[in-house]
Design a protein around this motif. Structure first.
Motif, PDB file in Angstrom:
ATOM      1  N   UNK A  35       0.829  -1.200   0.000  1.00 53.76           N
ATOM      2  CA  UNK A  35       0.000   0.000   0.000  1.00 53.76           C
ATOM      3  C   UNK A  35       0.860   1.246   0.000  1.00 53.76           C
ATOM      4  N   UNK A  36       0.680   2.049  -1.040  1.00 53.61           N
ATOM      5  CA  UNK A  36       1.209   3.412  -1.088  1.00 53.61           C
ATOM      6  C   UNK A  36       0.031   4.385  -1.068  1.00 53.61           C
ATOM      7  N   UNK A  37      -1.061   3.934  -0.439  1.00 50.02           N
ATOM      8  CA  UNK A  37      -2.296   4.705  -0.437  1.00 50.02           C
ATOM      9  C   UNK A  37      -2.567   5.402   0.888  1.00 50.02           C
ATOM     10  N   UNK A  38      -2.060   4.861   1.973  1.00 49.39           N
ATOM     11  CA  UNK A  38      -2.459   5.338   3.291  1.00 49.39           C
ATOM     12  C   UNK A  38      -1.582   6.491   3.767  1.00 49.39           C
ATOM     13  N   UNK A  39      -2.233   7.544   4.251  1.00 53.11           N
ATOM     14  CA  UNK A  39      -1.496   8.653   4.856  1.00 53.11           C
ATOM     15  C   UNK A  39      -1.285   8.395   6.330  1.00 53.11           C
ATOM     16  N   UNK A  40      -0.614   7.312   6.626  1.00 51.88           N
ATOM     17  CA  UNK A  40      -0.433   6.895   8.010  1.00 51.88           C
ATOM     18  C   UNK A  40       1.018   6.517   8.264  1.00 51.88           C
ATOM     19  N   UNK A  41       1.670   7.166   9.227  1.00 50.40           N
ATOM     20  CA  UNK A  41       3.052   6.781   9.545  1.00 50.40           C
ATOM     21  C   UNK A  41       3.147   5.291   9.871  1.00 50.40           C
ATOM     22  N   UNK A 317       7.114  18.892   1.393  1.00 45.56           N
ATOM     23  CA  UNK A 317       6.724  18.564   2.759  1.00 45.56           C
ATOM     24  C   UNK A 317       5.730  17.434   2.745  1.00 45.56           C
ATOM     25  N   UNK A 318       5.209  17.080   3.921  1.00 34.72           N
ATOM     26  CA  UNK A 318       4.282  15.955   4.101  1.00 34.72           C
ATOM     27  C   UNK A 318       4.954  14.666   3.628  1.00 34.72           C
ATOM     28  N   UNK A 319       4.158  13.640   3.315  1.00 31.88           N
ATOM     29  CA  UNK A 319       4.770  12.403   2.793  1.00 31.88           C
ATOM     30  C   UNK A 319       3.979  11.864   1.612  1.00 31.88           C
ATOM     31  N   UNK A 320       3.698  12.794   0.672  1.00 36.98           N
ATOM     32  CA  UNK A 320       2.955  12.435  -0.526  1.00 36.98           C
ATOM     33  C   UNK A 320       3.668  12.925  -1.782  1.00 36.98           C
ATOM     34  N   UNK A 362       1.842   7.607  -1.247  1.00 39.88           N
ATOM     35  CA  UNK A 362       2.306   7.956   0.094  1.00 39.88           C
ATOM     36  C   UNK A 362       3.631   7.274   0.346  1.00 39.88           C
ATOM     37  N   UNK A 363       4.591   8.036   0.867  1.00 40.32           N
ATOM     38  CA  UNK A 363       5.843   7.386   1.272  1.00 40.32           C
ATOM     39  C   UNK A 363       5.949   7.258   2.782  1.00 40.32           C
ATOM     40  N   UNK A 364       4.778   7.175   3.427  1.00 37.36           N
ATOM     41  CA  UNK A 364       4.729   6.763   4.839  1.00 37.36           C
ATOM     42  C   UNK A 364       4.659   5.238   4.869  1.00 37.36           C
ATOM     43  N   UNK A 365       5.567   4.623   4.168  1.00 32.23           N
ATOM     44  CA  UNK A 365       5.630   3.167   4.039  1.00 32.23           C
ATOM     45  C   UNK A 365       7.095   2.769   4.109  1.00 32.23           C
ATOM     46  N   UNK A 366       7.353   1.501   4.326  1.00 28.61           N
ATOM     47  CA  UNK A 366       8.741   1.051   4.453  1.00 28.61           C
ATOM     48  C   UNK A 366       9.471   1.223   3.126  1.00 28.61           C
ATOM     49  N   UNK A 367      10.799   1.296   3.199  1.00 28.13           N
ATOM     50  CA  UNK A 367      11.607   1.426   1.995  1.00 28.13           C
ATOM     51  C   UNK A 367      11.400   0.240   1.063  1.00 28.13           C
TER      52      UNK A 367
END
Length: 386
Positions: A35-41, A317-320, A362-367
């Motif tokens: 998932x690169x969809x969730x805006x969740x750390x 900024x942010x993670x999108x 979203x790059x609030x995901x693992x590498x």
């Protein structure tokens, strides 16, 4: 004798919301997909925050709290707001809410009614327009400039007669950080009007080198008309804790508090003690997460730069990342096709008319998930497939 007041029936508003809203229900990625969809750390909540919640429960903090929020939490938040000449922030200026979502809902439902027009620069977080529709207002979308910053000429045309303007800074979904000069220019455009500004600054700590975050509360021409919305979710990896807050003109805060206590009631008491502990965390705890996001941002930019058919304005900024593709396909179809290829993204059309032809990643995901997911995106969309 005055005639009857014309209102928009709630059933009509719900029909409009169902017709206009493209916000998908939250769901985990299916097995084998990333998932690169969730805006969740993807980071765990810092241990001192968890320990504070547990200690609060053991100490008996299991009953209703003040409906505007624990006084000690509101005092701590007030002390951290930007200074204002001639005014000191106090506990009465703060409303603690069930996440930023409830803060946004409270202010929109309190201040917007049938016939009120709300300006939303877009692409924008889709909740804003949904709340305006729910309140019976009218959304006036204003497209951004090609660099994804505000088109000030377009705003100048749209703002007269509006009741409110809503934006996020840093931006979801574009990753743009609106500059101090943009904010000052907005203040100039609003001079002499009664337009309320709602500044959603949920990602204020997530700003990358070369860019500077300026709060709307720091801009003299905006501060007296701004409702500042904030959350613990992104900064402290506390999405599931549901702690947000707002501040602004006292009459607006009081009106929003009335809506919030009617719809939501007071926030979980133990969680508010946890939020206090989050405010006391050393800066290094947050800085370490921001550094990881910076590294992931670099990975995203590196993997997408130079790919034929794909175009990315580097996130500030942010993670999108708001990724434009050349393929002549609706973004909702592209999102479904990518899901079939086991990578989840968000369709750009969710964020407004100008979002069509884009997907949000979203790059609030693992590498590892980022590398895998981006490779699948490039494999499907690279080359300008049509």
């Amino acid at each position: 004798m005055t005639g009857p007041t014309t209102t928009v029936p709630p059933a009509f508003r719900m029909g409009e919301l169902r017709r206009q809203s493209r916000r998908p229900a939250l769901a985990p990625a299916p097995p084998g997909a990333v998932s690169l969809a969730m805006g969740e750390p993807d980071f765990p909540t810092p241990p001192p925050v968890i320990e504070a919640a547990a200690a609060a429960l053991r100490a008996g903090h299991t009953h209703y709290a003040d409906q505007k929020g624990l006084p000690e939490l509101r005092a701590a938040l007030a002390a951290r707001l930007p200074g204002r000449p001639g005014r000191t922030w106090s506990t009465g200026d703060i409303l603690v809410t069930h996440g930023a979502t409830a803060a946004l809902a409270a202010v929109v439902l309190a201040m917007i009614g049938p016939g009120d027009r709300v300006v939303i620069p877009e692409p924008a977080y889709s909740l804003y327009a949904d709340l305006v529709v729910l309140a019976g207002g009218t959304v006036d979308f204003v497209p951004l400039a090609p660099d994804l910053h505000w088109d000030l000429d377009a705003l100048a045309e749209a703002l007269p007669g509006a009741a409110m303007m809503i934006f996020s800074n840093p931006s979801n979904p574009t990753g743009i950080v609106h500059r101090e000069q943009e904010l000052k220019a907005l203040g100039d455009l609003l001079d002499g009007s009664g337009i309320l500004v709602v500044s959603d600054e949920a990602y204020h700590r997530l700003v990358y080198p070369g860019h500077v975050m300026t709060s709307a509360l720091e801009v003299e021409s905006l501060r007296d008309r701004t409702v500042y919305v904030q959350t613990f979710s992104k900064t402290y990896a506390m999405t599931g804790w549901r702690v947000g807050y707002l501040t602004g003109p006292r009459e607006v805060v009081d009106a929003a508090a009335h809506v919030h206590r009617t719809h939501n009631g007071s926030l979980n008491t133990a969680v508010q003690h946890a939020a206090l502990a989050a405010l006391e965390l050393p800066d290094g705890v947050v800085d370490a997460m921001v550094e990881r996001y910076r590294q992931r941002r670099e990975l995203v930019v590196a993997q997408l730069s130079g790919v034929p058919g794909l175009h990315l304005v580097p996130p500030e900024g942010a993670f999108y990342g708001f990724l434009r593709y050349d393929a002549d396909l609706p973004s909702e179809l592209v999102a479904r096709e990518l899901a079939e290829r086991r990578v989840m993204v968000r369709a750009g059309a969710e964020y407004g008319p100008s979002g069509e032809g884009h997907v949000r990643i979203s790059f609030a995901a693992s590498e590892d998930d980022l590398r895998t997911g981006l490779a699948r995106v490039v494999g499907h969309l690279g080359g300008g497939r049509c």
